[in-house]
Write a protein that holds these residues in place. Structure first.
Motif, PDB file in Angstrom:
ATOM      1  N   SER A  53       0.834  -1.209   0.000  1.00 50.91           N
ATOM      2  CA  SER A  53       0.000   0.000   0.000  1.00 50.91           C
ATOM      3  C   SER A  53       0.864   1.253   0.000  1.00 50.91           C
ATOM      4  CB  SER A  53      -0.935   0.003   1.210  1.00 50.91           C
ATOM      5  OG  SER A  53      -0.172  -0.073   2.411  1.00 50.91           O
ATOM      6  N   THR A  54       2.089   1.131   0.519  1.00 51.40           N
ATOM      7  CA  THR A  54       3.072   2.223   0.478  1.00 51.40           C
ATOM      8  C   THR A  54       4.375   1.667  -0.079  1.00 51.40           C
ATOM      9  OG1 THR A  54       3.897   1.788   2.710  1.00 51.40           O
ATOM     10  CG2 THR A  54       2.037   3.327   2.506  1.00 51.40           C
ATOM     11  N   LEU A  55       5.246   2.550  -0.496  1.00 50.35           N
ATOM     12  CA  LEU A  55       6.530   2.099  -1.030  1.00 50.35           C
ATOM     13  C   LEU A  55       7.371   1.417   0.036  1.00 50.35           C
ATOM     14  CD1 LEU A  55       7.574   5.037  -3.379  1.00 50.35           C
ATOM     15  CD2 LEU A  55       6.890   2.731  -4.017  1.00 50.35           C
ATOM     16  N   LYS A  56       7.328   1.958   1.248  1.00 49.62           N
ATOM     17  CA  LYS A  56       8.089   1.361   2.342  1.00 49.62           C
ATOM     18  C   LYS A  56       7.633  -0.075   2.611  1.00 49.62           C
ATOM     19  CE  LYS A  56      11.460   3.702   4.124  1.00 49.62           C
ATOM     20  NZ  LYS A  56      12.790   3.108   4.294  1.00 49.62           N
ATOM     21  N   GLU A  57       6.332  -0.277   2.557  1.00 49.32           N
ATOM     22  CA  GLU A  57       5.814  -1.626   2.784  1.00 49.32           C
ATOM     23  C   GLU A  57       6.287  -2.570   1.683  1.00 49.32           C
ATOM     24  OE1 GLU A  57       1.550  -4.018   3.257  1.00 49.32           O
ATOM     25  OE2 GLU A  57       1.575  -1.861   2.877  1.00 49.32           O
TER      26      GLU A  57
ATOM     27  N   LEU B  54       3.040  12.411  -7.228  1.00 51.30           N
ATOM     28  CA  LEU B  54       3.249  13.386  -6.160  1.00 51.30           C
ATOM     29  C   LEU B  54       3.624  12.740  -4.833  1.00 51.30           C
ATOM     30  CD1 LEU B  54       0.393  16.023  -6.738  1.00 51.30           C
ATOM     31  CD2 LEU B  54       2.857  16.407  -6.884  1.00 51.30           C
ATOM     32  N   GLU B  55       3.062  11.567  -4.541  1.00 46.59           N
ATOM     33  CA  GLU B  55       3.260  10.938  -3.234  1.00 46.59           C
ATOM     34  C   GLU B  55       4.458   9.995  -3.186  1.00 46.59           C
ATOM     35  OE1 GLU B  55       0.540  10.392  -5.092  1.00 46.59           O
ATOM     36  OE2 GLU B  55      -0.994  11.721  -4.259  1.00 46.59           O
ATOM     37  N   LEU B  56       5.158   9.825  -4.305  1.00 42.31           N
ATOM     38  CA  LEU B  56       6.172   8.772  -4.384  1.00 42.31           C
ATOM     39  C   LEU B  56       7.412   9.020  -3.535  1.00 42.31           C
ATOM     40  CD1 LEU B  56       6.369   7.622  -8.106  1.00 42.31           C
ATOM     41  CD2 LEU B  56       5.209   6.533  -6.195  1.00 42.31           C
ATOM     42  N   PHE B  57       7.798  10.266  -3.358  1.00 43.42           N
ATOM     43  CA  PHE B  57       9.148  10.543  -2.881  1.00 43.42           C
ATOM     44  C   PHE B  57       9.252  10.872  -1.397  1.00 43.42           C
ATOM     45  CE2 PHE B  57       8.711  11.675  -7.335  1.00 43.42           C
ATOM     46  CZ  PHE B  57       9.658  10.838  -7.896  1.00 43.42           C
ATOM     47  N   ASP B  58       8.142  10.875  -0.710  1.00 43.82           N
ATOM     48  CA  ASP B  58       8.184  11.188   0.715  1.00 43.82           C
ATOM     49  C   ASP B  58       9.048  10.192   1.482  1.00 43.82           C
ATOM     50  OD1 ASP B  58       6.828  12.856   2.995  1.00 43.82           O
ATOM     51  OD2 ASP B  58       6.670  10.761   3.624  1.00 43.82           O
TER      52      ASP B  58
END
Length: 400
Positions: free
Chosen positions: A83-87, A120-124
């Motif tokens: 659901s997130t890149l970190k996951e 937009l949300e990719l780089f956080d």
């Protein structure tokens, strides 16, 4: 006694200072990531993103070629969704032989499908994590996924991600067509809403490119090449700038170093090659009748590197005509770029920043309606001054 205590104190202090390797990790205990790919995952929230990492095999890099044949792939690739890149990256850790190590990431690839939906949300996650150095370039994979691009083996360079980066940098330095967009630059420009990101394209069958036999041939079945500049607005692809329109960005932003321009002979089209040796651009803003006017001036110098027709290059008249033609060609490239940007209402050049520097009060007044209303109608004057300084090793061509 005081001297003795001082020596003991200094000795203890040195011991403390020298104990800086307590958290060190051996190379064999790390999975060094050289490239990251991010694609759109599934439709459900739990698998929103698909992340792919390209991991280096140090043993193959050190001595993976014997007798001119690659024994096994110098890199391996692992993927997972989340659901997130970190996951997604954490899930990859379950498949990796050791802890993923990100400080040596050389490139990040983004699938076109995801880039069209928005990045937009990719780089956080990358900005927050101290193990990421956001100095690597970002590219968009056209018509394929980032995972597909990371599969393709490349010749001449053992690590595929290194080959992609060096091709991008070489293209910028020699051909001057595509800018290098580093992660930190992309993050900064995403906040403003507009930017351009270079694209890459897979030529050939992905599955053939995934085999080491792909690089054991003189001519590869599958190759990766740079292709187009994605014009981004609000974090989404609006359109692609191709060829000369993409190169126009380099002229405007003062990033042009070297390139080759083609001019026409009297009876033959695109028969004269001009090597551009240096170029610089200057942007000035005037506020007339409460409207901004952008004045762009480009100065460039070059030399004749090839002619396919008979020209008398000893005459000033001939050189002056070529100078005018070269100025016209460059101006047309720049105008093509500006036309696309204004049609898409996307100030990828950053003219708004120049207006802000010139008149902060005026910029505050127009900032909110700059891109949608004012920029598409803004007058942009382009002035190009081109000069051919040299004609090469001969003045008269052997061509009659």
């Amino acid at each position: 006694m005081i001297l003795k205590l001082f020596r003991i104190f200094l000795f203890v202090l040195l011991i403390i200072c020298l104990s800086g390797c307590w958290d060190s990790a051996e190379l064999q205990d790390l999975s060094i990531v050289s490239g990251i790919g991010i694609d759109k995952g599934e439709d459900d929230v739990e698998n929103r993103y698909r992340a792919t990492v390209q991991i280096i095999d140090p043993s193959q890099i050190a001595g993976g070629q014997q007798g001119g044949k690659v024994q096994s792939s110098p890199v391996t690739m692992l993927s997972a969704t989340g659901s997130t890149l970190k996951e997604a990256l954490r899930k990859i850790s379950h498949k990796a032989p050791s802890e993923l190590f990100f400080p040596h990431v050389q490139v990040m690839l983004i699938g076109e499908e995801l880039a069209k939906e928005g990045i937009l949300e990719l780089f956080d996650a990358f900005e927050r994590d101290p193990y990421f150095r956001v100095l690597f370039p970002i590219l968009i994979v056209r018509d394929h996924t980032a995972e597909d691009a990371l599969k393709v083996t490349t010749s001449l360079k053992t690590i595929p991600s290194s080959k992609i980066v060096e091709s991008l940098e070489s293209s910028k330095e020699i051909w001057g067509e595509y800018p290098v967009s580093r992660a930190d630059q992309v993050i900064a420009k995403l906040k403003e809403g507009n930017l351009g990101i270079a694209g890459i394209q897979i030529n050939g069958d992905v599955e053939k490119g995934n085999k080491t036999t792909n690089v054991q041939q003189i001519s590869q079945d599958t190759k990766i090449e740079l292709k187009g500049l994605a014009l981004m607005k609000d974090g989404k692809i609006k359109t692609w700038l191709e060829n000369n329109s993409a190169r126009g960005v380099m002229w405007i932003t003062n990033e042009m170093k070297r390139t080759v321009m083609s001019l026409d002979c009297p009876k033959k089209k695109d028969a004269i090659a001009i090597d551009i040796a240096r170029a610089n651009s200057d942007i000035k803003i005037d506020i007339n009748n409460d409207k901004p006017v952008i004045n762009l001036t480009i100065n460039t110098e070059g030399s004749i590197s090839e002619t396919q027709c008979s020209l008398d290059l000893e005459k000033n008249k001939t050189i002056n005509e070529l100078n005018k033609q070269l100025s016209k060609e460059i101006k047309e490239e720049v105008l093509s770029t500006l036309k696309s940007a204004q049609e898409e209402k996307s100030d990828i050049i950053g003219f708004g920043d120049y207006i802000n520097i010139e008149d902060k009060q005026y910029w505050k007044k127009i900032e909110k309606k700059w891109e949608e209303e004012i920029f598409p109608e803004t007058e942009i004057n382009v002035h190009v001054h081109a000069a051919i300084r040299r004609t090469g090793m001969r003045v008269k061509s052997y061509i009659k």
